[in-house]
Design a protein around this motif. Sequence first.
Motif: not given
Length: 379
Positions: A95-100, A135-148, A325-329, A344-345
Amino acid sequence: MLFRSDSLPEGRVEHVRDVSKRRGRDFEWSFVIDALQIERDQGITLDTARIWFKTAKRRYVIIDAPGHAEFLKNMLTGASGAEAAVLVVDIAQGVSEQTRRHAYLARLLGLRHVIVALNKMDLVGYSAARFEEVMADLNAYLAGIGLSAQGIVPISAKEGDNIVQRSAAMPWYAGRTLVDELDRVQTRPSLAEAPLRLPIQDVYRLGERRAIAGRIDSGTLSVGDEISFWPGGVAARVASFEEWGRATPRTSAEAGRSVAIVLDREIVAERGMIVSKSASAPTQTTTIATQIFWFAPEPLEVGRTLKLRLGTATHDVVVTAIDHVVDVNDLSQSSAQRIERNGVGRVVLRSGRPMVVDRYADHPRGGRGVLSDRFAVVA
């Protein structure tokens, strides 16, 4: 995917094989879509491309969008017209910065159907452990932004594993293929069922009559309907539809249809105004708070004057505040005096004349626009 589903035109595979051979490379599937010389030379996608694709269930339009940070404007152009997203992740990089950033932008654009393709499984030996880790890293990030993710599919795009058919190289994976996941996406409700929104494009004089022209963004419109014109809220009724070359006059129209309507009385209407039913009006305001994605080279600062394009309307607006502003990471929010490139802000915009808007959650087209500076889109 196009090859395995017999969606490619005759001769395309042979052409790509010849091009790859002349370049001294193995067969390069990306050449099927990446046709620009610079794209093939550097192995990257620069601009969006649209490709028709068909399964046994339905037809699709694939919007192939670039991923590199330098071309995020093109990615946004493509993604803004999509109903679902396939987020392609390099399993070796994780899960890179580009992915996030891309996941966050999908959320910002209101894409609720996200399928993840964990690609290049062949580079990690089709490792189930690596798949579970990413998959675990990605699911954690998506949950943080309200996506699944609707589904997370381990694939090898080069070898065709789990694209259309199940892969024998990954017997530990019991889930669906990428195409099967696409076929599970539920199409969004018809825009015809939403409240009426008709941005006026132009007004034409037809002898003693005036025809108000535009494309219906959502809702339905019929002869006899009472409608309101915003800003202002002046009301009138639809007397008729004006159409050229049609034997029987139209009596109604719905979302997606371009129309020209004649009213039962004369009112002042002009390009940029929004037509609604009187019972479901949009918001009229001079100040809005909005989430933006800034991609101009120079940072955005308070006091900047820009042009806001909403539908067919253009407004001169001033950035009166940057809320955060929002840190997308890590998704942290912080106060700031500026928004840097690809940042993003949340900002507050003020106009000298009324703007007509909707909340994005209620009406996506009326809740989204672009900011420009000297004819260049910057946010």
